[in-house]
Design an enzyme around this catalytic site. Structure first.
Site, PDB file in Angstrom:
ATOM      1  CE  LYS A 218      37.857  51.740  29.658  1.00 24.48           C
ATOM      2  NZ  LYS A 218      38.222  50.326  29.460  1.00 24.48           N
TER       3      LYS A 218
ATOM      4  CB  SER B 187      38.669  47.709  27.428  1.00 25.06           C
ATOM      5  OG  SER B 187      38.710  48.933  26.727  1.00 25.06           O
TER       6      SER B 187
END
EC number: 3.4.21.89
Length: 274
Positions: A113, A52
């Site tokens: 993230k 990701s």
């Protein structure tokens, strides 16, 4: 013949025999406390489990995160032990920081993230472009991101190509530059539902986080759901800031074959900072 003078000397007590078991247990307890303090308040390792955050982070990267950047909460401690009330020594992250946090809604798994939106910001995706507070974030096409195909590579067949006799995953790469000047690469693999979103209003005490692999990241663009999105992430969930790669493996190593530990290492990635 004279009597000998009285003496106040007391017989010495025999020293207790040392217990190797007791000494070993004492050492292990002290070592555990030191490790607990270091991992909770100074620095902690983190392994990248998914793609990701491509292209910056690959599956099999090992990184260090520093724990003091944003203050401390129960999530700074191993297993989220509730020893810290609320959030102490709190400091807000900067847009563009790469952070490790406890992922909502369960607040049990560690995720990584990039910080995109701060409290009070508006965030939206339009046609694959990021808009922050109503203004488009510059997105410039650059050379494809080429990654050798190994057991730690997740690649759709349409991106597989051969370069110099080796199979490569070649994906479209772009450079984004946030208003504060922070610049980084993202992948844009095509049109998906995450390319066009509503306008998100980041509430107080929360953050809007996104993966750099924009079409393969469950992040704040999706509502909180077990096994799905994370929605707005409370600042109290922050654990630390990513600072450097200290190891990386392509997944070909075998535990019983020590020499493969070296051949599997991506040496060029060790020492890469953020």
């Amino acid at each position: 013949m004279t009597d000998s003078a009285p003496t106040d000397a007391k017989p010495k007590r025999e020293a207790k025999p040392k217990s190797e078991l007791r000494d070993t247990l004492s050492f292990l307890v002290k070592l555990a406390l030191i490790v607990f303090v270091i991992r909770s308040f100074l620095i902690s390792p983190f392994v990248i489990p998914s793609g990701s955050m491509l292209p910056r982070l690959l599956i099999g990267d090992y990184i260090f995160i520093t724990k003091w950047n944003y203050g401390y909460s129960r999530y700074s401690l191993p297993w989220g032990i509730p020893l810290i009330p609320g959030r102490i020594l709190a400091r807000n992250p900067h847009r563009g920081d790469v952070v490790v946090f406890k992922a909502p809604p369960l607040n049990k798994e560690d995720w990584i993230k990039r910080v995109i939106g701060l409290p009070g910001d508006t965030v939206q995706m339009r046609g694959g472009q990021l808009f922050l507070n109503g203004k488009g974030v510059p997105k410039v096409r650059v050379a494809n991101f080429n990654e050798p195909i190994t057991p730690n590579t997740e690649c759709e067949p349409r991106f597989v190509t051969t370069i110099q006799g080796k199979q490569i995953c070649s994906r479209p790469r772009y450079r984004e530059t946030l208003p504060n000047g922070k610049s980084y690469y993202v992948l844009d693999l095509g049109n998906t539902i995450a390319d066009d979103t509503q306008v998100f209003h980041v509430p107080a005490g929360h953050l809007f986080l996104m993966g750099d692999n924009r079409d393969n990241s469950e992040d704040s663009r999706f509502p909180q759901e077990v096994g799905g999105g994370i929605g707005y992430v409370p600042e109290i969930n922050l654990e630390g800031k990513a600072v450097v790669n200290f190891w990386s493996t392509d997944g070909t190593a075998k535990w019983l074959l020590p020499w493969t530990w070296f051949t599997a290492t991506r040496w060029h990635r060790i020492g890469e900072g953020f």
